[in-house]
Write an enzyme that holds these catalytic residues in place. Structure first.
Site, mmCIF file in Angstrom:
data_model
loop_
_atom_site.group_PDB
_atom_site.id
_atom_site.type_symbol
_atom_site.label_atom_id
_atom_site.label_comp_id
_atom_site.label_asym_id
_atom_site.label_seq_id
_atom_site.Cartn_x
_atom_site.Cartn_y
_atom_site.Cartn_z
ATOM 1 N N ASN A 211 2.444 3.187 3.529
ATOM 2 C CA ASN A 211 1.714 2.322 4.467
ATOM 3 C C ASN A 211 2.067 0.867 4.197
ATOM 4 O O ASN A 211 2.872 0.564 3.327
ATOM 5 C CB ASN A 211 0.207 2.575 4.353
ATOM 6 C CG ASN A 211 -0.270 2.362 2.932
ATOM 7 O OD1 ASN A 211 -0.212 1.266 2.414
ATOM 8 N ND2 ASN A 211 -0.708 3.449 2.303
ATOM 9 N N ASP A 283 -2.679 8.949 2.647
ATOM 10 C CA ASP A 283 -3.676 10.005 2.885
ATOM 11 C C ASP A 283 -3.096 11.398 2.734
ATOM 12 O O ASP A 283 -3.783 12.331 2.331
ATOM 13 C CB ASP A 283 -4.241 9.860 4.306
ATOM 14 C CG ASP A 283 -4.895 8.513 4.486
ATOM 15 O OD1 ASP A 283 -5.792 8.207 3.676
ATOM 16 O OD2 ASP A 283 -4.494 7.755 5.404
ATOM 17 N N LYS A 293 19.016 14.743 1.044
ATOM 18 C CA LYS A 293 18.494 14.167 2.290
ATOM 19 C C LYS A 293 18.440 15.250 3.366
ATOM 20 O O LYS A 293 19.457 15.890 3.659
ATOM 21 C CB LYS A 293 19.410 13.022 2.736
ATOM 22 C CG LYS A 293 18.884 12.285 3.957
ATOM 23 C CD LYS A 293 19.829 11.204 4.428
ATOM 24 C CE LYS A 293 19.306 10.582 5.706
ATOM 25 N NZ LYS A 293 20.325 9.904 6.473
ATOM 26 N N ASP A 310 -7.988 12.605 -3.873
ATOM 27 C CA ASP A 310 -8.867 11.459 -3.663
ATOM 28 C C ASP A 310 -9.184 10.886 -5.049
ATOM 29 O O ASP A 310 -9.995 11.424 -5.793
ATOM 30 C CB ASP A 310 -10.143 11.894 -2.938
ATOM 31 C CG ASP A 310 -10.982 10.684 -2.543
ATOM 32 O OD1 ASP A 310 -10.887 9.645 -3.238
ATOM 33 O OD2 ASP A 310 -11.718 10.776 -1.546
ATOM 34 N N PHE A 326 -12.641 -0.148 -1.564
ATOM 35 C CA PHE A 326 -12.210 -0.859 -0.359
ATOM 36 C C PHE A 326 -12.207 0.125 0.803
ATOM 37 O O PHE A 326 -11.956 1.317 0.608
ATOM 38 C CB PHE A 326 -10.793 -1.426 -0.529
ATOM 39 C CG PHE A 326 -10.773 -2.762 -1.220
ATOM 40 C CD1 PHE A 326 -10.960 -2.843 -2.591
ATOM 41 C CD2 PHE A 326 -10.584 -3.933 -0.495
ATOM 42 C CE1 PHE A 326 -10.973 -4.067 -3.240
ATOM 43 C CE2 PHE A 326 -10.597 -5.161 -1.131
ATOM 44 C CZ PHE A 326 -10.789 -5.229 -2.500
HETATM 45 O O1 C5P Z 1 -8.478 5.744 2.323
HETATM 46 P P1 C5P Z 1 -9.948 5.439 2.348
HETATM 47 O O2 C5P Z 1 -10.346 4.507 3.447
HETATM 48 O O3 C5P Z 1 -10.822 6.633 2.196
HETATM 49 O O4 C5P Z 1 -10.179 4.575 1.016
HETATM 50 C C1 C5P Z 1 -11.431 4.118 0.611
HETATM 51 C C2 C5P Z 1 -11.399 3.841 -0.866
HETATM 52 O O5 C5P Z 1 -11.020 4.994 -1.604
HETATM 53 C C3 C5P Z 1 -10.422 2.769 -1.294
HETATM 54 O O6 C5P Z 1 -11.056 1.987 -2.291
HETATM 55 C C4 C5P Z 1 -9.234 3.525 -1.845
HETATM 56 O O7 C5P Z 1 -8.538 2.805 -2.840
HETATM 57 C C5 C5P Z 1 -9.881 4.782 -2.397
HETATM 58 N N1 C5P Z 1 -9.011 5.960 -2.264
HETATM 59 C C6 C5P Z 1 -8.664 6.655 -3.362
HETATM 60 N N2 C5P Z 1 -7.861 7.768 -3.234
HETATM 61 C C7 C5P Z 1 -7.424 8.184 -2.023
HETATM 62 C C8 C5P Z 1 -7.783 7.440 -0.892
HETATM 63 C C9 C5P Z 1 -8.574 6.328 -1.045
HETATM 64 O O8 C5P Z 1 -9.070 6.277 -4.450
HETATM 65 N N3 C5P Z 1 -6.679 9.253 -1.935
#
Ligand code: C5P
Length: 403
Positions: A211, A283, A293, A310, A326
């Site tokens: 991203n 995500d 490749k 997550d 965040f």
């Molecule tokens: O991607 P998302 O909006 O859910 O992210 C919210 C928070 O969760 C952010 O602080 C991000 O750094 C954290 N996060 C994470 N692991 C992920 C996705 C997000 O720690 N796989």
């Protein structure tokens, strides 16, 4: 404070110089090892002997010390202790001193020292001058330049001047200066784990899912925290080298994928007083990265995707540890951020929008856990300012947990 923090006080030539004796005493009492540099015109107001006796260090006054009597570091008054300083305070800062500092001149030991400070050194100036001089466009211009370069201004205040007039231009009172310098190290001894940057999830040997995150927010957090005395472990996805926070108290741990970020975060989380989840974790990731490749024609069919771990949900936390998250949202932003605050057990969450990645400033909102959680609308602020506010929040929380 452990007493080993060094502050160099640069005294320039104004009548308020007499108040610096009290400033130096106060700084010493709050644990600073104080050194003093003076311009020759400052020595017209207070004798160097006063500061030498108070600090028990030689006062830096001449750019060219007497080489028949000095040796070692003493021969380099513009470098020592400047290159070892944790903080630098110009007090009083006259109109002339402010102009020379803003222009990067090095024609006395105070301004020369200002150029020799290490990157993480906090720089303060306490202006003092006649109200007309303070209001002049030239002075205001120079003040702005210093502030833009990261200098922290203390005062001036309103009131009676030595020359008899009233107005804005009085040097801040010693207690105000002490407080401003003191809060600059309010994270002393704290250990922060900051997750930053994007992650990259490999599709094949050359392609990946990622991203637009630049790592700028995380960098500002790490620089601000380390400048305020914290030790930071900075786990970062791939970003351009200028986006890395280079500071002696920041340990940079580079990773590529979300899984690696989780592994490194787990390694360091137990030592952290607070964890800041500023990373834009991808995500989804390809279930399998192809060797070599992939041919273009097979790409659409070959990439089966699965969610990345997550990190915020999987990372263990210990009692008392604070967690800041965040959220980057476009629609129903507040509702989604509030849901994340709960589900990921954050102490607070910072909400920003899709124009934020890579930008220097963005619209921020801040949601603090509680019943009910409380929103603050920060508006459009720089990421450096956002970092300051987040860290102020941590300091406030730690203070309230203690009392
Ligand atoms: O991607 P998302 O909006 O859910 O992210 C919210 C928070 O969760 C952010 O602080 C991000 O750094 C954290 N996060 C994470 N692991 C992920 C996705 C997000 O720690 N796989």
């Amino acid at each position: 404070m452990d007493g080993s923090r060094v502050i160099l006080v640069g005294v320039t030539g104004g009548i308020a110089a007499y108040k610096v004796v009290d400033v130096v005493r106060r700084l010493q009492r709050s644990g600073w090892e104080a050194h003093v540099a003076m311009t020759p015109s400052a020595a017209e107001f207070v004798t160097p002997m006063t500061f030498a006796a108070l600090t028990r260090h030689p006062v830096l006054l001449h750019m060219f010390p007497d080489a028949t009597r000095t040796a070692g570091d003493d021969l380099y008054p513009h470098l020592f202790p400047a290159t070892r300083a944790d903080a630098f305070l110009v007090c009083p800062a006259t109109a002339g001193a402010i102009a020379r500092l803003a222009a990067g001149m090095a024609d006395d030991v105070v301004t020369a020292s200002a150029l020799a400070l290490p990157g993480g050194c906090r720089r303060f100036f306490a202006p003092a001058m006649h109200p007309n001089m303070w209001a002049s466009a030239a002075v205001q211009d120079n003040v702005r330049r210093l502030e833009e370069a990261g200098w922290i201004r203390i005062g001036p205040g309103q009131g009676a001047m030595a020359c008899g007039v009233e107005g804005e231009g009085r040097m801040a009172e010693p207690e105000e200066i002490e407080a401003a310098v003191g809060t600059s190290v309010d994270l002393q001894g704290r250990r922060l784990l900051i997750l930053s940057g994007p992650t990259r999830e490999p599709i094949d040997a050359v392609r990946f899912i990622s991203n637009a995150s630049s790592g700028r927010m995380g960098r500002e957090l790490a620089l601000e925290a380390s400048a305020r005395g914290a030790n930071v472990v900075f786990v970062t996805g791939p970003v351009a080298p200028p986006s890395l926070p280079v500071h002696p108290r920041v340990r940079i741990v580079p990773v590529t994928t979300a899984r690696q970020m989780l592994t490194e975060a787990k390694r360091h989380v137990a030592d952290a007083d607070a964890v800041i989840f500023a990373a834009a974790v991808a995500d989804v990731a390809p279930v399998r990265a192809a060797a070599g490749k992939l041919p273009k024609a097979r790409l659409g069919r070959a990439i089966a995707l699965a969610p990345t771990p997550d990190i915020a949900a999987e990372l263990p936390s210990r009692p008392g540890q604070l967690r800041i998250g965040f959220a980057l949202e476009s629609g129903c932003a507040r509702t989604h951020a509030a849901a994340k605050l709960r589900s990921k057990r954050f102490d607070a969450i910072v909400l920003n929008g899709p124009d934020s990645p890579g930008a220097e400033a963005a619209e921020f909102e801040f949601l603090q856990a509680g019943s009910p959680p409380a929103w603050s609308r920060w508006g459009r602020v720089s990421k450096a300012e956002c970092a300051r506010r987040i860290l102020n929040h941590l300091v406030r929380r730690w203070t309230s947990l203690r009392t």
